[in-house]
Design a protein around this motif. Structure first.
Motif, PDB file in Angstrom:
ATOM      1  N   VAL A   1       0.845  -1.205   0.000  1.00 32.44           N
ATOM      2  CA  VAL A   1       0.000   0.000   0.000  1.00 32.44           C
ATOM      3  C   VAL A   1       0.874   1.246   0.000  1.00 32.44           C
ATOM      4  N   GLN A   2       1.888   1.251   0.862  1.00 30.64           N
ATOM      5  CA  GLN A   2       2.780   2.412   0.935  1.00 30.64           C
ATOM      6  C   GLN A   2       3.534   2.605  -0.378  1.00 30.64           C
ATOM      7  N   ALA A   3       3.902   1.512  -1.017  1.00 35.43           N
ATOM      8  CA  ALA A   3       4.576   1.614  -2.309  1.00 35.43           C
ATOM      9  C   ALA A   3       3.656   2.232  -3.356  1.00 35.43           C
ATOM     10  N   MET A   4       2.371   1.870  -3.317  1.00 34.08           N
ATOM     11  CA  MET A   4       1.439   2.406  -4.303  1.00 34.08           C
ATOM     12  C   MET A   4       1.224   3.907  -4.123  1.00 34.08           C
ATOM     13  N   GLN A   5       1.363   4.400  -2.894  1.00 40.83           N
ATOM     14  CA  GLN A   5       1.264   5.850  -2.684  1.00 40.83           C
ATOM     15  C   GLN A   5       2.353   6.570  -3.461  1.00 40.83           C
ATOM     16  N   TRP A   6       3.506   5.934  -3.591  1.00 40.46           N
ATOM     17  CA  TRP A   6       4.602   6.533  -4.357  1.00 40.46           C
ATOM     18  C   TRP A   6       4.426   6.289  -5.851  1.00 40.46           C
ATOM     19  N   TYR A   7       4.098   5.053  -6.224  1.00 42.83           N
ATOM     20  CA  TYR A   7       3.985   4.722  -7.642  1.00 42.83           C
ATOM     21  C   TYR A   7       2.902   5.531  -8.352  1.00 42.83           C
ATOM     22  N   VAL A   8       1.800   5.795  -7.681  1.00 40.08           N
ATOM     23  CA  VAL A   8       0.722   6.519  -8.355  1.00 40.08           C
ATOM     24  C   VAL A   8       1.166   7.934  -8.707  1.00 40.08           C
ATOM     25  N   GLY A   9       2.004   8.525  -7.846  1.00 38.98           N
ATOM     26  CA  GLY A   9       2.561   9.836  -8.169  1.00 38.98           C
ATOM     27  C   GLY A   9       3.496   9.784  -9.359  1.00 38.98           C
TER      28      GLY A   9
END
Length: 264
Positions: free
Chosen positions: A144-152
């Protein structure tokens, strides 16, 4: 729930297949027994065969089953797979959540022998694996935390695929966190959100936010959903930083042959 036409199809199937020497038991699973089915749903069966026959089928890959011979309603069919007791024992010992979920709420429709041992095995399979659950939650949380970065990154590079991928995985792994917290199996993607409807402890507006995000993937919506779940409760302190979990589960898992994080 089996509708009358499903029960009639099951009766015909059992009558026919119980005559086959290799067949030892017939288990009914799928969306109908889970309460997710519809009148037009197919009938899912797990055909337990003797070990010699199972090993032969496994060697040739001939495990699946499909037939329209036993259904008399529009679009109806019976499908499933052939399994052996050794397979069931392995699921009970080390099965992934989707593997276990296949037997959740299933029932034995017919057995050649006393079904007590088989039912005991099914009970073991469908008991939520408590061991390691906190570690699994932290691994899901890292995704989940990785997706916060990837979506940006998707937005920054004008990459709609990456943005959409990140939003989808944010839904998947926030859902995995909540399912594990509620000790509910991940039944694979088709019924994941329906399973979450059964959860006792999730954010009130989680499912509505998921629906909005899937219909309109966005950076703001993805991060909002992630924050909603990450801040919902105290998830405990992970044993390592999220980037280390992500590295092990998404980049290096091929090195030790572990089950992909998506399928745990």
């Amino acid at each position: 729930m089996l509708h009358p036409h499903h029960q009639a199809a099951l009766d015909r199937f059992v009558t026919a297949y119980s005559q086959k020497d290799e067949v030892q038991a017939i288990i009914v699973g799928g969306s109908l027994v889970k309460g997710f089915g519809k009148p037009g749903s197919d009938l899912d069966v797990l055909i337990v065969i003797d070990e010699e026959s199972y090993q032969k089928r496994q060697a040739t890959g001939d495990l699946s089953y499909y037939s329209t011979d036993f259904t008399d309603y529009e679009g109806g069919y019976v499908d499933g797979k052939h399994i052996g007791i050794s397979f069931l024992e392995k699921v009970a010992e080390m099965g992934s959540e989707p593997a276990r979920a296949a037997f959740w709420k299933s029932f034995i429709a017919w057995s050649r022998n006393d079904p007590t041992e088989l039912q005991t095995l099914l009970n073991r399979i469908t008991t939520y694996p408590e061991e390691g659950v906190q570690e699994r939650i932290h691994r899901f949380m890292a995704q989940v935390q990785a997706m916060q970065w990837y979506v940006g990154e998707g937005e920054k590079h004008n990459n709609p695929y990456l943005l959409s991928w990140s939003a989808n995985r944010a839904v998947l792994f926030t859902a995995r966190m909540l399912l594990a917290h509620n000790r509910l199996f991940f039944p694979y993607h088709k019924w994941m959100l329906r399973m979450l409807e059964l959860a006792q402890d999730i954010p009130t507006d989680y499912l509505s936010k998921v629906d909005q995000l899937m219909r309109n993937p966005s950076v703001e919506g993805t991060r909002d959903l992630c924050d909603l779940v990450l801040e919902y409760r105290d998830w405990g302190t992970p044993s390592t930083f999220w980037t280390n979990y992500f590295l092990q589960d998404s980049e290096l898992n091929w090195m030790n042959g572990q089950t992909p994080i998506e399928d745990l």
